[in-house]
Write an enzyme that holds these catalytic residues in place. Sequence first.
Site, short mmCIF file in Angstrom:
data_model
loop_
_atom_site.label_atom_id
_atom_site.label_comp_id
_atom_site.label_asym_id
_atom_site.label_seq_id
_atom_site.Cartn_x
_atom_site.Cartn_y
_atom_site.Cartn_z
N GLU A 325 0.81 -1.23 0.00
CA GLU A 325 0.00 0.00 0.00
C GLU A 325 0.84 1.28 0.00
O GLU A 325 0.47 2.28 -0.61
CB GLU A 325 -0.94 0.04 1.23
CG GLU A 325 -2.03 -1.01 1.22
CD GLU A 325 -1.59 -2.26 1.99
OE1 GLU A 325 -0.36 -2.43 2.16
OE2 GLU A 325 -2.46 -3.02 2.41
N ASP A 367 25.82 16.54 -27.06
CA ASP A 367 26.53 17.37 -28.03
C ASP A 367 27.84 17.80 -27.38
O ASP A 367 27.99 17.72 -26.16
CB ASP A 367 25.67 18.57 -28.39
CG ASP A 367 26.23 19.34 -29.58
OD1 ASP A 367 27.18 18.84 -30.21
OD2 ASP A 367 25.72 20.43 -29.89
N ASP A 630 20.64 21.47 -25.62
CA ASP A 630 20.14 22.78 -25.20
C ASP A 630 19.41 23.55 -26.29
O ASP A 630 18.92 24.65 -26.05
CB ASP A 630 21.30 23.65 -24.68
CG ASP A 630 22.38 23.85 -25.74
OD1 ASP A 630 22.22 23.34 -26.87
OD2 ASP A 630 23.39 24.52 -25.44
N ASP A 634 17.56 19.84 -30.49
CA ASP A 634 17.78 18.71 -29.57
C ASP A 634 16.49 18.19 -28.95
O ASP A 634 16.49 17.14 -28.30
CB ASP A 634 18.73 19.12 -28.44
CG ASP A 634 20.12 19.46 -28.93
OD1 ASP A 634 20.62 18.76 -29.82
OD2 ASP A 634 20.70 20.45 -28.44
N ASN A 698 4.59 -14.19 4.66
CA ASN A 698 3.53 -14.17 5.66
C ASN A 698 2.23 -14.74 5.11
O ASN A 698 1.55 -15.55 5.75
CB ASN A 698 3.29 -12.72 6.11
CG ASN A 698 3.70 -12.53 7.55
OD1 ASN A 698 4.32 -13.40 8.15
ND2 ASN A 698 3.36 -11.38 8.12
N ASN A 723 -0.29 -5.91 8.21
CA ASN A 723 0.21 -5.30 6.98
C ASN A 723 0.44 -3.80 7.15
O ASN A 723 1.44 -3.24 6.70
CB ASN A 723 -0.80 -5.56 5.85
CG ASN A 723 -0.20 -5.26 4.48
OD1 ASN A 723 0.92 -5.64 4.19
ND2 ASN A 723 -0.97 -4.59 3.64
N ASP A 727 4.07 -1.82 7.00
CA ASP A 727 4.31 -0.74 6.04
C ASP A 727 4.80 0.53 6.74
O ASP A 727 5.69 1.23 6.26
CB ASP A 727 3.04 -0.43 5.24
CG ASP A 727 2.83 -1.41 4.10
OD1 ASP A 727 3.82 -2.04 3.68
OD2 ASP A 727 1.69 -1.57 3.63
#
Length: 899
Positions: A325, A367, A630, A634, A698, A723, A727
Amino acid sequence: MSCADANDVSAHGLERERRPELHKLPTATMAQTNHLPARPGRRFSGLFWTHPIDRAFKALDSQPSGLSSSEAAQRLAEDGPNLVSTKQHQSLFVKALRRVGEPLTAILLLSAAVSGSAGDWQSFVIIVLIVSFSIVLDIYQEHEAESAIDALKKSVAVRATVLRDGRFAELPVREIVRGDIVQLRAGDLVPADGFVVSGRNTLVTEASLTGEPYPSEKKAGDCTTTLIAEAHNALFAGTSVVGGDAVMLVAETGASTTFGAIAASLQAREPMTAFERGVHRLGMLILRLTAFLVLFVVLTQLARHGLSLESFMFAVALAVGLTPELLPMIMTVTLARGAIRMAKRQVVVKRLSAIHDLGAMNVLCTDKTGTLTEAKIALVETIGVDGQRNDDVARLTRLNCQFASGARSNLDDAVLAAVAPADKDWTLIDDAPFDFDRRRSSVLVARGGSRQIITKGAPEMMLALCTRVELADGSVALLDDARRAAIQSLLENKGGQGFRLLGIARRDMADNCSKISPDDEAEMTFVGCASFLDPPKESATGAVEKLTNAGVAVKIISGDAAPVVLNLVKILKLPAKGLLTGDDVRMLSDTALADKVASVDLFVRVSPDQKGRIVRALRRRGFTVGFLGDGINDATAIHAADVGLSVDGGTDVARDAADIILLQPDLNVLADGVAEGRRTYANIMKYVRMGTSSNFGNMLSMALASLLLPFLPLTPLQILLNNLLYDLSEIGIPFDDADEKVLSRPQTWDISSVLGFTLIMGPLSSIFDLGTFAVLTSVFHADVQVFRTAWFVESIATQILVIFIIRTARPIWASRPNPMLTMSSLGALAAALLVALSPLGHFAGFVSLPASVLAAIAVITVVYLATAEAVKPYALYWAPKFPGLLGFGGIRRDFQRFG
């Protein structure tokens, strides 16, 4: 035109005659060639500028007097407005719906629904909030990417002077159509692609398309080149007129222009990045494991007791228990902390997941300008006709630049910065400014009673004006064929090394001379040359070595000629191999290019589309690719890369298309960012490995227990509580450090490794869980409530404490966890023990445990942790191989197919 302008144009334009390889700038975009189907609305096959102007008028059904309003209105209705992009952005609802369909997101939302239906509203709210935050953040990042198109639109003119109904009028650019006649002056942005009908001293900056900083001369006439930079008779949308004026015949508008092709490439949906592929594959892994366990429990319960509501809710709780979660939150917090640390290193992150992609990057395409070089013109040396340093040449060059009228160029600035001012007894008498016919500039200067002309321009043109040459000892000799050939060879050698050259010549004049004209630029004495170069960065060699040692191959993709790039590689001692030109790339199919790119480090004379093709070819070979650029040219490659990089001084389009912005155009800064990306990846993978292996172990234990025991080992509420607490114990992971070994090599999501690690460490914990079951039932004869409480304590203790073992590949005593991880883990364990062993846990069915049971659990936990530490090295080594050994090769191939 001033002498300063002559520096720009003569050094650029005339060097083209001497060094054609220098200015064969990128070829036309692929969308303009015959290699791709013509875009809708095009009136020309292949490159439009290769057609004679009279045929162009005929093909466009136009004439020099322009179109009528009715003709223009009809064409506007047929072709649409002259806009870079007319595609509508997706609605927020559609964007959100697309993300909800991702496997991991769908699993999390299903888990939330199940938790809510089971009465666990806290879990429901937490999961929904986390998923919602993740989706909102992702949509915001997509919105930022869409702004690249808006920035590109701003690069094109808003209004233009158009010839309609026989007279010029200011019209919105969106109303320009093919066949229109447009008038352009200095300062105007070119509104579409088209032909030069007529022009006077027209100079256009095309850096946005070619990367070439010098302006290009434009004039009417036939042209057969396939190179944009050599298309002297063509004008391109988005470029700007910096000198003179021109009349233009519009050939292509909107999406059919060169700019339109770049805009279309920014809208194209590229394959998933390395991070997106990893998350997708993880979702598929969890989905498969969940389906396996739930189906197993449902079938066993159905066979033994029939399917009751409690059994069904138990199976559903197992599914929720397998769901990570907090993964979206862990990823977001980890990436956000990485972004903060990177900001302190002069790296700004626009897309958080790009931090992971930066750490996974094993190929960097860049470049040379601004990253390997200083991105500025510097006077490197002044040489005589023998190729050796000559201070007299420096003095004469300084006099010309110092006394030249008009605006100064970057070559002037380089000379004035490098050479000391001339003596005050030098005075300016007159000058002959630059013009397009002569392509040079001269000054008449006096000192004492003598006067002389000093002229500078492209070396070959200067040689043609000279009859004598000044030798190294200061004497003057006849410029015969042998000396002329030797000087020509010297110029070609310097040009091949990437130097830009200005030839310097002088001529003594009468003491009473007060005016000069172009006719005086004859029978001159050639003195030597001033050599200019974009100097290599001193830090470049070390930075490339740093990236190479970190497992990142650096490939140079440049619009410059091969000799220029090869000379730079030689100066910097870069470990480069193999070279492909833009013509080579154009001749290769996508498949053939993908076969070539891995063994080639240098790409020269490439167009914007070819940059994108190279990046996509590398990705098809399985590389995680970064592109640093830049310019507008590009943007296609930046968009196509796994991680697009630009610099703070780049164009708006490049910065908007990029995922990461470097505040300093230095590869050392990027190397530091790579290390931070790998640290971020390591912490995300810690959670993934811990979560999947512990949760799977588990849930497997409970599934097996449900088969062996006459009662459910834990209630659905206890499973969800287990759980949630587990977490919460991992919230400190984003703050943890990573092993040096992880930081030394590129890191990518390896779901086969995650699956293998889960299949080893998960069952290991299940073995100790089953041992706990046996002890509780056979030794202590525990009732249902004592059994559930005892196993909850054993399960949560082993799950949380094993974090300190799994978090590092090193022995647990050799790697100290971050204090934040220690506090979150031990704090969650304390909370779990408090709930399970105190009256607070009565609501969940927990009871107090005898001391003997607690002692047995403590022994089992210690033995498990010691075993996990012993097995860990083997689990990490065998993890990538284990799925195949167990016959999970089909699953592994499925992951690769989904990815």
